[in-house]
Write a protein that holds these residues in place. Structure first.
Motif, PDB file in Angstrom:
ATOM      1  N   VAL A   2      15.607  11.882  -6.341  1.00  0.00           N
ATOM      2  CA  VAL A   2      14.368  11.228  -6.353  1.00  0.00           C
ATOM      3  C   VAL A   2      14.843   9.503  -6.190  1.00  0.00           C
ATOM      4  CG1 VAL A   2      12.295  10.238  -7.200  1.00  0.00           C
ATOM      5  CG2 VAL A   2      12.938  12.760  -7.507  1.00  0.00           C
ATOM      6  N   ASP A   3      14.300   8.983  -5.040  1.00  0.00           N
ATOM      7  CA  ASP A   3      14.472   7.745  -4.726  1.00  0.00           C
ATOM      8  C   ASP A   3      13.391   6.857  -5.571  1.00  0.00           C
ATOM      9  OD1 ASP A   3      15.318   5.083  -3.881  1.00  0.00           O
ATOM     10  OD2 ASP A   3      15.416   5.611  -1.804  1.00  0.00           O
ATOM     11  N   ILE A   4      13.637   6.421  -6.537  1.00  0.00           N
ATOM     12  CA  ILE A   4      12.297   5.782  -7.327  1.00  0.00           C
ATOM     13  C   ILE A   4      12.113   4.405  -6.596  1.00  0.00           C
ATOM     14  CG2 ILE A   4      12.697   6.832  -9.425  1.00  0.00           C
ATOM     15  CD1 ILE A   4      14.338   4.452 -10.532  1.00  0.00           C
ATOM     16  N   GLU A   5      13.132   3.732  -6.113  1.00  0.00           N
ATOM     17  CA  GLU A   5      13.122   2.430  -5.327  1.00  0.00           C
ATOM     18  C   GLU A   5      11.952   2.606  -4.443  1.00  0.00           C
ATOM     19  OE1 GLU A   5      13.939  -0.251  -6.712  1.00  0.00           O
ATOM     20  OE2 GLU A   5      15.293   0.210  -8.425  1.00  0.00           O
ATOM     21  N   LYS A   6      11.919   3.563  -3.830  1.00  0.00           N
ATOM     22  CA  LYS A   6      11.116   3.922  -2.700  1.00  0.00           C
ATOM     23  C   LYS A   6       9.554   3.985  -2.989  1.00  0.00           C
ATOM     24  CE  LYS A   6      10.231   6.941   1.306  1.00  0.00           C
ATOM     25  NZ  LYS A   6      10.749   8.168   1.967  1.00  0.00           N
ATOM     26  N   GLY A   7       9.378   4.358  -4.194  1.00  0.00           N
ATOM     27  CA  GLY A   7       8.267   4.747  -4.853  1.00  0.00           C
ATOM     28  C   GLY A   7       7.312   3.546  -4.801  1.00  0.00           C
ATOM     29  N   ILE A   8       6.004   3.469  -4.847  1.00  0.00           N
ATOM     30  CA  ILE A   8       5.072   2.435  -4.949  1.00  0.00           C
ATOM     31  C   ILE A   8       5.293   1.441  -6.181  1.00  0.00           C
ATOM     32  CG2 ILE A   8       2.973   3.537  -5.973  1.00  0.00           C
ATOM     33  CD1 ILE A   8       2.810   1.387  -3.073  1.00  0.00           C
ATOM     34  N   LYS A   9       5.360   2.227  -7.225  1.00  0.00           N
ATOM     35  CA  LYS A   9       5.584   1.474  -8.736  1.00  0.00           C
ATOM     36  C   LYS A   9       6.914   0.402  -8.623  1.00  0.00           C
ATOM     37  CE  LYS A   9       2.881   4.527 -11.219  1.00  0.00           C
ATOM     38  NZ  LYS A   9       2.721   5.746 -12.038  1.00  0.00           N
ATOM     39  N   GLN A  32      -6.926  -3.399  -3.688  1.00  0.00           N
ATOM     40  CA  GLN A  32      -7.447  -1.977  -4.064  1.00  0.00           C
ATOM     41  C   GLN A  32      -6.262  -1.128  -4.778  1.00  0.00           C
ATOM     42  OE1 GLN A  32      -8.847  -1.072  -0.205  1.00  0.00           O
ATOM     43  NE2 GLN A  32     -10.977  -1.397  -0.992  1.00  0.00           N
ATOM     44  N   ILE A  33      -5.266  -0.989  -4.086  1.00  0.00           N
ATOM     45  CA  ILE A  33      -4.123  -0.225  -4.774  1.00  0.00           C
ATOM     46  C   ILE A  33      -3.756  -0.626  -6.253  1.00  0.00           C
ATOM     47  CG2 ILE A  33      -1.656   0.603  -4.664  1.00  0.00           C
ATOM     48  CD1 ILE A  33      -2.080   0.582  -1.365  1.00  0.00           C
ATOM     49  N   GLU A  34      -3.656  -1.796  -6.349  1.00  0.00           N
ATOM     50  CA  GLU A  34      -3.166  -2.435  -7.507  1.00  0.00           C
ATOM     51  C   GLU A  34      -4.273  -1.915  -8.663  1.00  0.00           C
ATOM     52  OE1 GLU A  34      -2.778  -6.486 -10.054  1.00  0.00           O
ATOM     53  OE2 GLU A  34      -2.695  -6.657  -7.834  1.00  0.00           O
ATOM     54  N   GLN A  35      -5.656  -2.092  -8.275  1.00  0.00           N
ATOM     55  CA  GLN A  35      -6.622  -1.708  -9.074  1.00  0.00           C
ATOM     56  C   GLN A  35      -6.619  -0.182  -9.544  1.00  0.00           C
ATOM     57  OE1 GLN A  35     -10.039  -2.837  -6.655  1.00  0.00           O
ATOM     58  NE2 GLN A  35     -10.065  -4.951  -7.643  1.00  0.00           N
ATOM     59  N   TRP A  36      -6.227   0.400  -8.512  1.00  0.00           N
ATOM     60  CA  TRP A  36      -6.017   1.975  -8.956  1.00  0.00           C
ATOM     61  C   TRP A  36      -4.809   2.371  -9.603  1.00  0.00           C
ATOM     62  CZ3 TRP A  36      -9.497   5.578  -8.256  1.00  0.00           C
ATOM     63  CH2 TRP A  36     -10.604   5.391  -7.368  1.00  0.00           C
ATOM     64  N   LEU A  37      -3.911   1.780  -9.358  1.00  0.00           N
ATOM     65  CA  LEU A  37      -2.675   1.997 -10.503  1.00  0.00           C
ATOM     66  C   LEU A  37      -2.579   1.555 -11.697  1.00  0.00           C
ATOM     67  CD1 LEU A  37       0.304   1.304  -7.572  1.00  0.00           C
ATOM     68  CD2 LEU A  37      -0.662   3.433  -8.365  1.00  0.00           C
ATOM     69  N   ALA A 172       7.225  -8.797 -13.192  1.00  0.00           N
ATOM     70  CA  ALA A 172       5.991  -8.261 -12.140  1.00  0.00           C
ATOM     71  C   ALA A 172       5.120  -7.472 -13.010  1.00  0.00           C
ATOM     72  CB  ALA A 172       6.816  -7.444 -11.138  1.00  0.00           C
ATOM     73  N   ALA A 173       5.717  -6.698 -13.942  1.00  0.00           N
ATOM     74  CA  ALA A 173       5.000  -5.928 -15.009  1.00  0.00           C
ATOM     75  C   ALA A 173       3.941  -6.693 -15.737  1.00  0.00           C
ATOM     76  CB  ALA A 173       5.782  -5.001 -15.918  1.00  0.00           C
ATOM     77  N   LEU A 174       4.429  -7.832 -16.214  1.00  0.00           N
ATOM     78  CA  LEU A 174       3.738  -8.840 -17.136  1.00  0.00           C
ATOM     79  C   LEU A 174       2.269  -9.240 -16.251  1.00  0.00           C
ATOM     80  CD1 LEU A 174       6.111 -11.130 -19.048  1.00  0.00           C
ATOM     81  CD2 LEU A 174       5.134  -8.751 -19.405  1.00  0.00           C
ATOM     82  N   ARG A 175       2.542  -9.470 -14.951  1.00  0.00           N
ATOM     83  CA  ARG A 175       1.615  -9.901 -14.030  1.00  0.00           C
ATOM     84  C   ARG A 175       0.537  -9.036 -13.836  1.00  0.00           C
ATOM     85  NH1 ARG A 175       5.585 -14.295 -10.908  1.00  0.00           N
ATOM     86  NH2 ARG A 175       4.979 -15.918 -12.310  1.00  0.00           N
ATOM     87  N   PHE A 176       0.814  -7.814 -13.611  1.00  0.00           N
ATOM     88  CA  PHE A 176       0.145  -6.618 -13.558  1.00  0.00           C
ATOM     89  C   PHE A 176      -0.852  -6.366 -14.970  1.00  0.00           C
ATOM     90  CE2 PHE A 176       3.002  -4.824 -10.123  1.00  0.00           C
ATOM     91  CZ  PHE A 176       2.177  -4.978  -9.338  1.00  0.00           C
TER      92      PHE A 176
END
Length: 343
Positions: A2-9, A32-37, A172-176
């Protein structure tokens, strides 16, 4: 594989907007995607009902939505819960949820394993595997929140790993976590703990958010600190002090100094005076930590008498100090014990 770097997260908020633009999708869809995730905790694009079916299919192909799962869950007699989280590539990391009254604090990992090899820490004995992606860090908080059935009020990046060796993904995680389209946790309720990575401390002070910084000190005598924390022995305590001064000149925020009290090692009067001297010229709160049991460790916790002596003497010297309450020791969930150990 699995290429995790390709994923949306793998994307930061800015990266998510750029990805949507490059994919020919409207910029507002990134929000919208940020809200969903990171607000609703969606685990599939099919849940994102305000996106067209065609758009969901396009996203699933271009940036797969990989979700973690709970590999192991343990509950302490004090209500603390420890989770081993398994990611889509098979890597695992631990995180801990600690309820207290109307608060829920979650301690999350920033890396799979840790390269710092601190002599008192079980994680350091496991070595380093990889950095966690922004979404993988946030996902830990969502998992705990869903399992506990209550909103997370505080987050500490104090689990496995050195967050400033994964600076971009951690920030980036802190900002989410902090953002209104994410979990909307106040910046002053989010703490990042570092072993003292100087460049990271300086960079963190220049960030606009009011995130809290904790520095693992554990000794203000160079030789002792080098023994406890061998991977930062190439930096002097004076350089660490200057980095904290620069941090505070930039942001004006107080620093928490983490100090693990170890019997006969760093709990004598010389170490106490060195700690007082280190605090001179900076705004610091000393957070004294109880030593938790780690199999094979030669260290023992300091006595209550020495703990009380540290607190009294520090306060007389004008340094605020408290003793942290240890949680989850019976399930190896306390500070220094995280090593992906199942029941």
């Amino acid at each position: 594989m699995v290429d995790i770097e390709k994923g949306i997260k793998a994307y930061s908020r800015e990266g998510l907007a750029e990805f949507m633009k490059s994919a020919g999708m409207p910029a507002f869809r990134a929000k919208q995607i940020e809200q969903w995730l990171y607000q609703k905790g969606a685990t599939s694009y099919d849940e994102m009902t305000n996106l067209s079916k065609g758009m969901r299919e396009k996203l699933a192909e271009a940036a797969p939505l990989y979700s973690a799962e709970i590999d192991d869950r343990q509950v302490s007699c004090d209500g603390t819960r420890k989770y081993i989280v398994r990611y889509t590539d098979g890597c695992t990391a631990e995180m801990v949820a600690m309820p207290s009254g109307d608060r829920l604090t979650v301690c999350v990992s920033s890396q799979v394993g840790c390269a710092m090899a601190c002599s008192f820490c079980a994680t350091g004995k496991e070595g380093f595997t990889r950095n966690l992606l922004p979404g993988e860090i946030v996902e830990q908080v969502l998992i705990a929140q869903n399992d506990m059935g209550t909103r997370v009020s505080n987050v500490v990046i104090m689990g496995q790993g050195e967050p400033f060796l994964n600076y971009g993904n951690t920030l980036a995680a802190l900002r989410f976590l902090n953002g209104k389209d994410g979990l909307n946790i106040g910046a002053r309720h989010i703490t990042v703990s570092t072993c003292g990575i100087l460049d990271g401390i300086r960079a963190f002070g220049a960030e606009p958010e009011q995130f809290i910084l904790a520095v693992s000190l554990h000794s203000a005598i160079q030789e002792t600190r080098d023994t406890l924390m061998p991977r930062v022995k190439n930096q002097s305590l004076s350089a660490l002090h200057r980095a904290i001064e620069e941090y505070q000149a930039d942001c004006g925020r107080r620093v928490s100094l983490e100090y693990l009290l170890i019997k006969g090692f760093n709990d004598d009067d010389d170490h106490l005076q060195a700690l007082i001297d280190f605090c001179e010229g900076i705004s610091a709160h000393v957070n004294l930590l109880p030593l938790n049991n780690v199999p094979g460790s030669p260290f023992q916790p300091a006595s209550k008498h020495r703990v009380d002596a540290f607190i009294r003497t520090l306060e007389r010297a004008g340094v605020e100090a408290t003793m942290r309450d240890s949680r989850g020791g019976d399930i190896a969930a306390a500070c220094g014990q995280l090593k992906n150990q199942k029941r």
